[in-house]
Design a protein around this motif. Structure first.
Motif, PDB file in Angstrom:
ATOM      1  N   GLU A 110       0.860  -0.978  -0.327  1.00 18.14           N
ATOM      2  CA  GLU A 110       0.076   0.430  -0.097  1.00 18.14           C
ATOM      3  C   GLU A 110       1.192   1.273  -0.093  1.00 18.14           C
ATOM      4  OE1 GLU A 110      -4.183   1.622   1.934  1.00 18.14           O
ATOM      5  OE2 GLU A 110      -2.808   0.019   3.371  1.00 18.14           O
ATOM      6  N   SER A 111       1.988   1.342   1.294  1.00 18.82           N
ATOM      7  CA  SER A 111       3.195   2.301   0.735  1.00 18.82           C
ATOM      8  C   SER A 111       3.209   2.374  -0.415  1.00 18.82           C
ATOM      9  CB  SER A 111       4.160   2.242   1.956  1.00 18.82           C
ATOM     10  OG  SER A 111       4.809   1.264   1.741  1.00 18.82           O
ATOM     11  N   GLY A 112       3.528   1.478  -1.396  1.00 19.47           N
ATOM     12  CA  GLY A 112       5.178   1.807  -3.021  1.00 19.47           C
ATOM     13  C   GLY A 112       5.741   0.982  -2.507  1.00 19.47           C
ATOM     14  N   ARG A 113       6.388   0.720  -0.852  1.00 19.60           N
ATOM     15  CA  ARG A 113       7.439   0.371  -1.323  1.00 19.60           C
ATOM     16  C   ARG A 113       7.676  -1.187  -1.428  1.00 19.60           C
ATOM     17  NH1 ARG A 113       7.095   0.141   4.198  1.00 19.60           N
ATOM     18  NH2 ARG A 113       8.648   1.922   4.617  1.00 19.60           N
ATOM     19  N   LEU A 114       6.968  -1.972  -1.947  1.00 20.77           N
ATOM     20  CA  LEU A 114       7.566  -2.942  -2.690  1.00 20.77           C
ATOM     21  C   LEU A 114       7.570  -2.777  -4.183  1.00 20.77           C
ATOM     22  CD1 LEU A 114       4.693  -6.323  -0.914  1.00 20.77           C
ATOM     23  CD2 LEU A 114       7.763  -5.335  -0.759  1.00 20.77           C
ATOM     24  N   GLU A 115       6.851  -2.044  -4.625  1.00 15.71           N
ATOM     25  CA  GLU A 115       7.138  -1.971  -6.242  1.00 15.71           C
ATOM     26  C   GLU A 115       8.144  -1.114  -6.276  1.00 15.71           C
ATOM     27  OE1 GLU A 115       4.444   0.560  -9.563  1.00 15.71           O
ATOM     28  OE2 GLU A 115       3.604   1.304  -7.365  1.00 15.71           O
ATOM     29  N   LEU A 116       8.533  -0.123  -5.066  1.00 10.02           N
ATOM     30  CA  LEU A 116       9.979   0.188  -5.210  1.00 10.02           C
ATOM     31  C   LEU A 116      11.146  -0.554  -5.270  1.00 10.02           C
ATOM     32  CD1 LEU A 116      11.855   3.049  -5.781  1.00 10.02           C
ATOM     33  CD2 LEU A 116      11.847   2.689  -3.400  1.00 10.02           C
ATOM     34  N   LEU A 117      11.065  -1.642  -4.373  1.00  8.70           N
ATOM     35  CA  LEU A 117      12.195  -3.154  -4.164  1.00  8.70           C
ATOM     36  C   LEU A 117      11.879  -3.873  -5.447  1.00  8.70           C
ATOM     37  CD1 LEU A 117      11.828  -3.672  -0.070  1.00  8.70           C
ATOM     38  CD2 LEU A 117      13.129  -2.277  -2.044  1.00  8.70           C
ATOM     39  N   GLY A 118      10.670  -3.669  -6.321  1.00  9.47           N
ATOM     40  CA  GLY A 118      10.451  -4.757  -7.105  1.00  9.47           C
ATOM     41  C   GLY A 118      11.112  -4.137  -8.380  1.00  9.47           C
ATOM     42  N   GLY A 119      11.610  -2.845  -8.222  1.00  4.66           N
ATOM     43  CA  GLY A 119      12.418  -2.441  -9.420  1.00  4.66           C
ATOM     44  C   GLY A 119      13.546  -3.344  -9.500  1.00  4.66           C
ATOM     45  N   GLY A 120      13.963  -3.884  -8.640  1.00  4.91           N
ATOM     46  CA  GLY A 120      15.441  -4.909  -8.197  1.00  4.91           C
ATOM     47  C   GLY A 120      15.194  -6.250  -9.025  1.00  4.91           C
ATOM     48  N   ARG A 121      15.720  -7.130  -7.997  1.00  4.98           N
ATOM     49  CA  ARG A 121      15.615  -8.678  -8.407  1.00  4.98           C
ATOM     50  C   ARG A 121      14.756  -8.613  -7.182  1.00  4.98           C
ATOM     51  NH1 ARG A 121      18.995 -13.150  -6.827  1.00  4.98           N
ATOM     52  NH2 ARG A 121      18.312 -14.791  -8.681  1.00  4.98           N
ATOM     53  N   LEU A 122      13.129  -8.872  -6.840  1.00  5.25           N
ATOM     54  CA  LEU A 122      12.604  -9.161  -6.261  1.00  5.25           C
ATOM     55  C   LEU A 122      11.913 -10.537  -6.971  1.00  5.25           C
ATOM     56  CD1 LEU A 122      12.299  -8.620  -3.221  1.00  5.25           C
ATOM     57  CD2 LEU A 122      10.760  -6.964  -3.650  1.00  5.25           C
ATOM     58  N   GLY A 123      11.352 -11.237  -6.216  1.00  3.49           N
ATOM     59  CA  GLY A 123      10.759 -12.517  -6.403  1.00  3.49           C
ATOM     60  C   GLY A 123       9.339 -12.297  -6.087  1.00  3.49           C
ATOM     61  N   ARG A 124       8.574 -13.297  -6.758  1.00  2.00           N
ATOM     62  CA  ARG A 124       7.217 -12.835  -6.737  1.00  2.00           C
ATOM     63  C   ARG A 124       6.726 -12.904  -4.682  1.00  2.00           C
ATOM     64  NH1 ARG A 124       2.972 -11.793  -9.919  1.00  2.00           N
ATOM     65  NH2 ARG A 124       0.583 -12.332  -9.541  1.00  2.00           N
ATOM     66  N   ASP A 125       6.748 -14.095  -4.864  1.00  2.00           N
ATOM     67  CA  ASP A 125       6.676 -14.950  -3.620  1.00  2.00           C
ATOM     68  C   ASP A 125       7.793 -13.663  -2.018  1.00  2.00           C
ATOM     69  OD1 ASP A 125       4.598 -16.183  -4.420  1.00  2.00           O
ATOM     70  OD2 ASP A 125       5.938 -17.988  -4.573  1.00  2.00           O
ATOM     71  N   GLU A 370      -2.066  10.571   5.059  1.00  2.00           N
ATOM     72  CA  GLU A 370      -0.968  11.517   4.297  1.00  2.00           C
ATOM     73  C   GLU A 370      -0.067  10.442   4.593  1.00  2.00           C
ATOM     74  OE1 GLU A 370       1.840  13.970   7.745  1.00  2.00           O
ATOM     75  OE2 GLU A 370       1.028  12.431   8.918  1.00  2.00           O
ATOM     76  N   ALA A 371       0.583   9.814   5.393  1.00  2.00           N
ATOM     77  CA  ALA A 371       1.829   8.505   4.629  1.00  2.00           C
ATOM     78  C   ALA A 371       1.517   8.513   2.305  1.00  2.00           C
ATOM     79  CB  ALA A 371       1.597   7.623   4.792  1.00  2.00           C
ATOM     80  N   ALA A 372       0.328   8.049   2.317  1.00  2.00           N
ATOM     81  CA  ALA A 372       0.076   8.059   0.861  1.00  2.00           C
ATOM     82  C   ALA A 372       0.331   8.549   0.081  1.00  2.00           C
ATOM     83  CB  ALA A 372      -1.377   6.705   0.682  1.00  2.00           C
ATOM     84  N   GLY A 373       0.258  10.401   0.815  1.00  2.00           N
ATOM     85  CA  GLY A 373      -0.140  11.435  -0.031  1.00  2.00           C
ATOM     86  C   GLY A 373      -1.146  12.266  -0.445  1.00  2.00           C
ATOM     87  N   HIS A 374      -2.493  11.431   0.207  1.00  2.00           N
ATOM     88  CA  HIS A 374      -3.858  12.053  -0.044  1.00  2.00           C
ATOM     89  C   HIS A 374      -3.826  13.575   0.606  1.00  2.00           C
ATOM     90  CE1 HIS A 374      -5.195   7.380  -0.807  1.00  2.00           C
ATOM     91  NE2 HIS A 374      -3.925   7.883  -2.220  1.00  2.00           N
ATOM     92  N   THR A 375      -3.450  12.824   1.657  1.00  2.00           N
ATOM     93  CA  THR A 375      -3.541  14.506   2.854  1.00  2.00           C
ATOM     94  C   THR A 375      -3.445  16.135   1.851  1.00  2.00           C
ATOM     95  OG1 THR A 375      -3.255  12.935   4.644  1.00  2.00           O
ATOM     96  CG2 THR A 375      -3.230  15.342   5.143  1.00  2.00           C
ATOM     97  N   GLU A 376      -2.287  15.957   0.987  1.00  2.16           N
ATOM     98  CA  GLU A 376      -1.464  16.394   0.981  1.00  2.16           C
ATOM     99  C   GLU A 376      -2.383  16.763  -0.423  1.00  2.16           C
ATOM    100  OE1 GLU A 376       2.673  17.448  -1.100  1.00  2.16           O
ATOM    101  OE2 GLU A 376       2.490  15.839  -0.775  1.00  2.16           O
ATOM    102  N   ALA A 377      -2.827  16.248  -1.432  1.00  2.00           N
ATOM    103  CA  ALA A 377      -4.332  16.908  -2.362  1.00  2.00           C
ATOM    104  C   ALA A 377      -5.377  17.267  -1.714  1.00  2.00           C
ATOM    105  CB  ALA A 377      -4.024  15.499  -3.146  1.00  2.00           C
ATOM    106  N   LEU A 378      -5.272  16.563  -0.935  1.00  2.00           N
ATOM    107  CA  LEU A 378      -6.819  16.966  -0.333  1.00  2.00           C
ATOM    108  C   LEU A 378      -6.436  18.644   0.292  1.00  2.00           C
ATOM    109  CD1 LEU A 378      -8.188  13.906   1.033  1.00  2.00           C
ATOM    110  CD2 LEU A 378      -8.868  15.723  -0.554  1.00  2.00           C
ATOM    111  N   LEU A 379      -5.531  19.005   0.778  1.00  2.00           N
ATOM    112  CA  LEU A 379      -5.271  20.472   1.905  1.00  2.00           C
ATOM    113  C   LEU A 379      -4.900  21.281   0.985  1.00  2.00           C
ATOM    114  CD1 LEU A 379      -2.913  19.251   4.586  1.00  2.00           C
ATOM    115  CD2 LEU A 379      -5.263  20.016   4.437  1.00  2.00           C
ATOM    116  N   GLY A 380      -4.386  20.405  -0.617  1.00  2.00           N
ATOM    117  CA  GLY A 380      -3.811  21.426  -2.121  1.00  2.00           C
ATOM    118  C   GLY A 380      -5.350  22.097  -2.317  1.00  2.00           C
TER     119      GLY A 380
END
Length: 530
Positions: A110-125, A370-380
């Motif tokens: 949900e935080s996007g951390r695994l998507e970032l790490l998946g840019g390297g050599r990271l298996g699905r499981d 807030e961590a997902a960035g949704h708060t920043e968009a709403l407060l804009g």
């Protein structure tokens, strides 16, 4: 297979670094609790006669049996001393393992951390396997260290090892449960809520099963928490029962892996459908309700079902206690009505604790947004900080209140139907509503931490655990009165609720308001945090 596990070791090292404080505190905390209880039990019950007397009284009190289970060997010091640990603390351990597993699977997606790490050599499981490896290792370390603590406290080595391995096996089983729930939902909060819901259902099955005479019934054998009781540490040491949670783990781990293979990263097993062509949300208030409604509905269904079951049991409480000693105890308590009140009060207080769990979880949605960035968009937009925070905070408070109202009505309806006494509906509802301010205090504490130190939002769970532990074991640990009085749950009035309770309820409500004000002050002063 090797490719799908690539990067597992690196993920384990990263997760252990992230949890370098959290895991040791959990593990050492459980071990210290086990040691102090074993040592205190030897001082409280030095003679066999005193143990038998205390165990007989506990087994004869339906509310205690429902909350903690039965003592199967009244003469055993270990069985008596650890009665609160075979079910109640096992449930807390299960919740902690659910949180830990979801933290390193669905929350990282949900935080996007695994998507970032998946840019390297990271298996699905790799993420699932690493999360389960950490939770399994933590469960085993916690169990073995607790067993050593019990031995150091003076209890027999065999029973201590059986008890510790029971904790370890149960923790592993619920870690596997969380591995499955993390694949079914699209958010960490939903996965955690579903996992805690499973813990609550299994605890309820155990409670109902333990109330049967001579006990336990088949319902207790349907619960992993019930299995931990049937290990019967210090009361026969049934090693073979440990095979049940281990077998459940063996079944659920491949199931979680298969479910993971059927979904995309960041999505749930069930694909989210397209929304309406024209949006119906008019502001942040509607958005907060929309984000929390489905989770609340799941909690509400569980509360209603649990309440009806508990309420319907009250008619059998006195009949279950047919021994002469039990009948004498009933008379000393003030008759059947007092016994019924004690049983319902104990169960309503448990539901108050669960409502506080929901409140903290709902308030912590502020941090996840807030961590997902949704708060920043709403407060804009024209939305102010206070208005946005108030939408989620108010939704959490209202959700807690509605859950306890449903709990009181369902318990009262169940009790009224079996006792043929319509007054039970009002009495149970009043007792349930009286638990709301304490849950509000914990919800407001989550807002306070969010306002000043959002990175430590998880610390509120530790505070909640500390309050629960003080309430259940403070007397046994000889904790000072002022320390136990810090827990808001200690000031919640029990059934029957009288006019003299208004002062305590007002004090708790005021404390919640002060904590909320502090949270708003911090939120208005600090910068947004990623």
């Amino acid at each position: 297979m090797r490719e799908t596990l690539a990067g597992t070791g690196e993920l384990i090292r990263l997760a252990l670094r992230r949890d370098r404080w959290l895991l040791p505190v959990w593990i050492l905390g459980f071990a210290l609790i086990a040691y102090s209880t074993a040592a205190a039990g030897a001082e409280l019950y030095p003679e066999v006669a005193s143990r038998v007397e205390a165990a007989t009284a506990l087994n004869a009190t339906a509310s205690m049996v429902a909350m903690f289970g039965r003592i199967y060997d009244p003469s055993s010091l270990g069985a008596l001393s650890l009665i609160k640990y075979t079910a109640f603390m096992t449930a807390i351990l299960a919740v902690l393992m659910v949180i830990l597993t979801v933290r390193h699977t669905r929350a990282d997606e949900e935080s996007g951390r695994l998507e970032l790490l998946g840019g390297g050599r990271l298996g699905r499981d790799a993420p699932l396997v690493s999360a389960l490896a950490i939770s399994f290792g933590a469960s085993l370390a916690l169990g073995l260290l607790s067993a050593a603590a019990l031995i150091a406290g003076g209890l027999p080595a065999t029973g201590s090892m059986v008890f510790g391995l029971g904790w370890a096996a149960t923790g592993m089983a619920f870690s596997a449960v969380a591995g499955v729930t993390a694949q079914l939902t699209a958010s960490a909060r939903a996965a955690t809520g579903l996992g805690i819901g499973v813990v609550s259902v299994t605890y309820a099955l155990r409670a109902v099963g333990d109330l049967a005479e001579p006990g336990p019934s088949v319902l207790a054998w349907l619960s992993p928490i019930g299995w931990n009781q049937q290990v019967r540490a210090f009361a026969g040491d049934h090693w073979w029962v440990l095979a049940l949670p281990l077998a459940l783990t063996v079944v659920l781990v491949p199931a979680a892996r298969a479910l993971r293979a059927r979904r995309d990263l960041g999505s749930g097993l069930r694909e989210a459908g397209p929304g309406p062509v024209r949006g119906s949300l008019s502001g942040v208030w509607d958005l907060a309700v929309r984000l929390q409604l489905r989770i609340w509905v799941a909690w509400a269904v569980a509360f209603v079902l649990f309440g009806v079951v508990i309420g319907s049991l009250v008619g059998n409480v006195a009949e279950l206690l047919s021994s002469p000693t039990a009948q004498d105890l009933i008379t000393q308590l003030g008759g059947r009505q007092a016994l019924n009140d004690a049983f319902l009060a104990a169960e309503i207080s448990i539901m108050g604790l669960l409502a506080a769990v929901y409140g903290v979880s709902a308030a912590n949605h502020l941090r996840s947004e807030e961590a997902a960035g949704h708060t920043e968009a709403l407060l804009g937009t024209a939305t102010t900080r206070v208005r946005w925070a108030s939408s989620h905070y108010a939704a959490a408070l209202a959700g807690v209140s509605a859950l306890m109202l449903l709990a009181g009505l369902s318990i009262g309806a169940g009790a009224a139907s079996v006792l043929l006494d319509v007054d039970q509906l009002g009495r149970s509802t009043a007792a349930a509503l009286a638990q709301i301010p304490a849950a509000w205090v914990m919800t407001s504490a989550a807002l306070t931490v969010f306002g000043w130190a959002p990175r430590f939002a998880g610390a509120v769970w530790g505070l909640l655990f500390a309050f629960v532990a003080l309430g259940e074991f403070g007397v046994l640990w000889n904790a000072p009165q002022w320390l136990m009085d810090l827990s808001p749950f200690r000031h919640s009035p029990l059934l029957p609720v009288g006019s003299g309770s208004m002062g305590e309820l007002a004090g708790l409500t005021a404390a919640a308001a002060v904590l909320a004000a502090l949270g708003y002050l911090g939120w208005r002063r600090r910068d947004l945090a990623a």
